[in-house]
Design a protein around this motif. Structure first.
Motif, mmCIF file in Angstrom:
data_model
loop_
_atom_site.group_PDB
_atom_site.id
_atom_site.type_symbol
_atom_site.label_atom_id
_atom_site.label_comp_id
_atom_site.label_asym_id
_atom_site.label_seq_id
_atom_site.Cartn_x
_atom_site.Cartn_y
_atom_site.Cartn_z
ATOM 1 N N ARG A 238 7.155 -2.216 -19.983
ATOM 2 C CA ARG A 238 8.008 -1.605 -18.967
ATOM 3 C C ARG A 238 7.656 -2.067 -17.562
ATOM 4 O O ARG A 238 8.525 -2.183 -16.697
ATOM 5 N N ASP A 239 6.357 -2.338 -17.329
ATOM 6 C CA ASP A 239 5.952 -2.812 -16.011
ATOM 7 C C ASP A 239 6.383 -4.240 -15.752
ATOM 8 O O ASP A 239 6.571 -4.635 -14.590
ATOM 9 N N SER A 240 6.517 -5.022 -16.803
ATOM 10 C CA SER A 240 6.819 -6.450 -16.627
ATOM 11 C C SER A 240 8.305 -6.765 -16.770
ATOM 12 O O SER A 240 8.790 -7.717 -16.167
ATOM 13 N N VAL A 241 9.048 -5.986 -17.551
ATOM 14 C CA VAL A 241 10.467 -6.288 -17.798
ATOM 15 C C VAL A 241 11.306 -5.152 -17.232
ATOM 16 O O VAL A 241 11.186 -4.001 -17.669
ATOM 17 N N PRO A 242 12.154 -5.401 -16.236
ATOM 18 C CA PRO A 242 12.998 -4.333 -15.690
ATOM 19 C C PRO A 242 14.115 -3.972 -16.652
ATOM 20 O O PRO A 242 14.616 -4.829 -17.390
ATOM 21 N N PRO A 243 14.532 -2.708 -16.678
ATOM 22 C CA PRO A 243 15.629 -2.293 -17.577
ATOM 23 C C PRO A 243 16.966 -2.814 -17.087
ATOM 24 O O PRO A 243 17.127 -3.259 -15.942
ATOM 25 N N LYS A 244 17.962 -2.742 -17.961
ATOM 26 C CA LYS A 244 19.294 -3.246 -17.630
ATOM 27 C C LYS A 244 20.173 -2.177 -16.983
ATOM 28 O O LYS A 244 21.098 -2.510 -16.252
ATOM 29 N N ASP A 245 19.913 -0.927 -17.250
ATOM 30 C CA ASP A 245 20.704 0.137 -16.652
ATOM 31 C C ASP A 245 20.442 0.206 -15.146
ATOM 32 O O ASP A 245 19.304 0.017 -14.681
ATOM 33 N N ASP A 246 21.474 0.496 -14.352
ATOM 34 C CA ASP A 246 21.342 0.495 -12.892
ATOM 35 C C ASP A 246 20.407 1.599 -12.415
ATOM 36 O O ASP A 246 19.538 1.377 -11.556
ATOM 37 N N LYS A 247 20.563 2.803 -12.969
ATOM 38 C CA LYS A 247 19.704 3.915 -12.551
ATOM 39 C C LYS A 247 18.250 3.669 -12.938
ATOM 40 O O LYS A 247 17.333 3.890 -12.141
ATOM 41 N N LEU A 248 18.050 3.207 -14.176
ATOM 42 C CA LEU A 248 16.683 2.921 -14.609
ATOM 43 C C LEU A 248 16.089 1.758 -13.827
ATOM 44 O O LEU A 248 14.885 1.757 -13.524
ATOM 45 N N ARG A 249 16.894 0.771 -13.481
ATOM 46 C CA ARG A 249 16.392 -0.357 -12.688
ATOM 47 C C ARG A 249 15.970 0.121 -11.286
ATOM 48 O O ARG A 249 14.937 -0.307 -10.755
ATOM 49 N N LYS A 250 16.787 1.007 -10.691
ATOM 50 C CA LYS A 250 16.435 1.542 -9.392
ATOM 51 C C LYS A 250 15.125 2.324 -9.458
ATOM 52 O O LYS A 250 14.235 2.169 -8.602
ATOM 53 N N LYS A 251 14.992 3.156 -10.480
ATOM 54 C CA LYS A 251 13.753 3.902 -10.657
ATOM 55 C C LYS A 251 12.576 2.978 -10.907
ATOM 56 O O LYS A 251 11.462 3.219 -10.415
ATOM 57 N N TYR A 252 12.789 1.901 -11.645
ATOM 58 C CA TYR A 252 11.733 0.928 -11.935
ATOM 59 C C TYR A 252 11.201 0.300 -10.646
ATOM 60 O O TYR A 252 9.984 0.223 -10.428
ATOM 61 N N TYR A 253 12.109 -0.120 -9.774
ATOM 62 C CA TYR A 253 11.676 -0.758 -8.530
ATOM 63 C C TYR A 253 11.060 0.260 -7.568
ATOM 64 O O TYR A 253 10.152 -0.087 -6.791
ATOM 65 N N GLU A 254 11.506 1.507 -7.624
ATOM 66 C CA GLU A 254 10.863 2.529 -6.811
ATOM 67 C C GLU A 254 9.413 2.750 -7.250
ATOM 68 O O GLU A 254 8.509 2.864 -6.413
ATOM 69 N N GLU A 255 9.183 2.814 -8.528
ATOM 70 C CA GLU A 255 7.814 2.973 -9.032
ATOM 71 C C GLU A 255 6.961 1.759 -8.691
ATOM 72 O O GLU A 255 5.778 1.892 -8.346
ATOM 73 N N LYS A 256 7.556 0.570 -8.769
ATOM 74 C CA LYS A 256 6.826 -0.646 -8.407
ATOM 75 C C LYS A 256 6.386 -0.588 -6.947
ATOM 76 O O LYS A 256 5.230 -0.874 -6.604
#
Length: 396
Positions: free
Chosen positions: A211-229
């Motif tokens: 999960r840390d290395s591959v961003p998700p495809k969903d827009d909301k999950l991608r936004k949350k992923y980059y916020e956590e990063k």
């Protein structure tokens, strides 16, 4: 021949009767414990006799010369043994069949068959019937009727009932044997649980790394992923830096205030001002009536028009001895004042005048000098009203 045979049978029957009587008497004596032991008496030794009999005296200090050999015994985990004491030797009456012989202990093969029947039913995997708890690593006993219990539970049941009967099938005079099937199953269950927990931890770590290395495809999950990063990067930067937190927060507040100031004054800095607006700004400056530069305090281009000074009429003492002297009104020239005004006028003509969007006017060279010397501000502000500005060159 016929007469002798009954005599012989009578004799044999008498001998058999005597043997039976002796056998029964011996059985009663041994069973009731009425007979005296034959042989030397076992008399215990006192402390003095025990000390004299102890000939192997060892030194108190261990010199390390004699090392004890390790005892190679079977571990208690694998050792199985019978709890019942060995039965006494059969008496003559029991051997002759006059009295019922005691039950003989089971052989190893018979115990193996009993244990196999219990394992096929998976009795050791289920809780104890008496206390309803798992066997775990506690002592476990197997009865000759193939039922399994805790050792302490069975002993408590026997004391409570006052007789020896199986709690499950009510069989009496059973034999007991200590086994370790429950502890083995418990260790296997613990090992499986530990392995499952470890494998689950490994899989979770692998999944979190994915999960840390591959961003998700969903827009909301991608936004949350980059916020956590971004949050992780910020935390890492804060931990790696050694500084004053209060000073850092103050700098953040100051930077935020400057950013807000830039957005508030964005129109004033970058919006293009039309000619009509410049005319209204110039009209405000003229209405204010400022004729001097606020920086150098010299004229902005409106100099003195006349270089003469008028004085009032004064009586000048006449050195003439004429009787008819008069008061004369004259215009005295002021050459020094005229020279000053001329210099100011020429200097004002050399300096160009600029009009700011805040309706203040300065000399262009004065304003440029002020901007060069002002290092405290990231953008130029008016020296009078401290607001950002746009400028325009004007002429009178």
């Amino acid at each position: 021949m016929d007469r002798r045979q009954p005599r012989t049978n009578t004799k044999d029957s008498r001998n058999l009767t005597c043997l039976t009587a002796v056998a029964l008497q011996d059985h009663l004596v041994k069973s009731l414990g009425l007979g005296k032991p034959i042989g030397p008496r076992n008399i215990g030794l006192g402390p003095a006799a025990r000390s004299r009999s102890n000939k192997n005296v060892r030194s108190v200090i261990d010199t390390g010369r004699y090392k004890p050999k390790p005892n190679r015994t079977v571990s208690a985990e694998d050792e199985e043994y019978v709890l019942d004491p060995k039965p006494a030797q059969m008496t003559l009456a029991q051997k002759m069949g006059l009295v019922a012989a005691p039950q003989q202990p089971l052989t190893e093969n018979e115990w193996a068959n009993v244990k196999l029947k219990s394992n096929n039913r998976e009795d050791s995997a289920m809780p104890c019937v008496i206390c309803k708890e798992d066997f775990r690593t506690e002592e476990q006993v197997l009865l000759s009727c193939t039922h399994v219990f805790h050792k302490t539970c069975l002993q408590a049941f026997e004391r409570f009932t006052g007789r020896k009967s199986c709690p499950m099938c009510r069989k009496e005079q059973y034999q007991t044997r200590v086994i370790h099937e429950g502890s083995k199953l418990h260790r296997i269950k613990c090992a499986v649980r530990i392995q499952s927990a470890w494998r689950g931890y490994v899989v979770r770590c692998w999944y979190m790394k994915l999960r840390d290395s591959v961003p998700p495809k969903d827009d909301k999950l991608r936004k949350k992923y980059y916020e956590e990063k971004l949050e992780k990067i910020t935390d890492r930067i804060v931990k790696s830096c050694d500084f004053n937190v209060n000073f850092f927060l103050t700098e953040m507040d100051r930077s935020l205030e400057e950013s807000r100031e830039v957005f508030r004054n964005f129109d004033a800095l970058y919006k293009e001002i039309s000619d009509a607006e410049w005319e209204s700004i110039q009209l405000k400056a003229v209405e204010r009536g400022e004729v001097d530069c606020p920086i150098c305090l010299s004229g902005l281009g409106l100099g003195l028009e006349s270089g003469t000074v008028s004085t009032t009429d004064k009586q000048k003492p006449s050195r003439c001895k004429a009787p008819h002297s008069r008061h004369v009104s004259t215009e005295w020239p002021a050459p020094k004042i005229n020279q000053k005004c001329e210099r100011k006028k020429s200097a004002a003509k050399q300096r160009h005048t600029v009009l700011l969007s805040c309706s203040h006017m300065f000399h262009e060279i004065c304003l440029m000098t002020f901007e060069e010397l002002d290092f405290s501000q990231s953008r130029h502000i008016c020296p009078v009203c401290r607001s950002p500005y746009q400028r325009k060159s004007i002429s009178f």
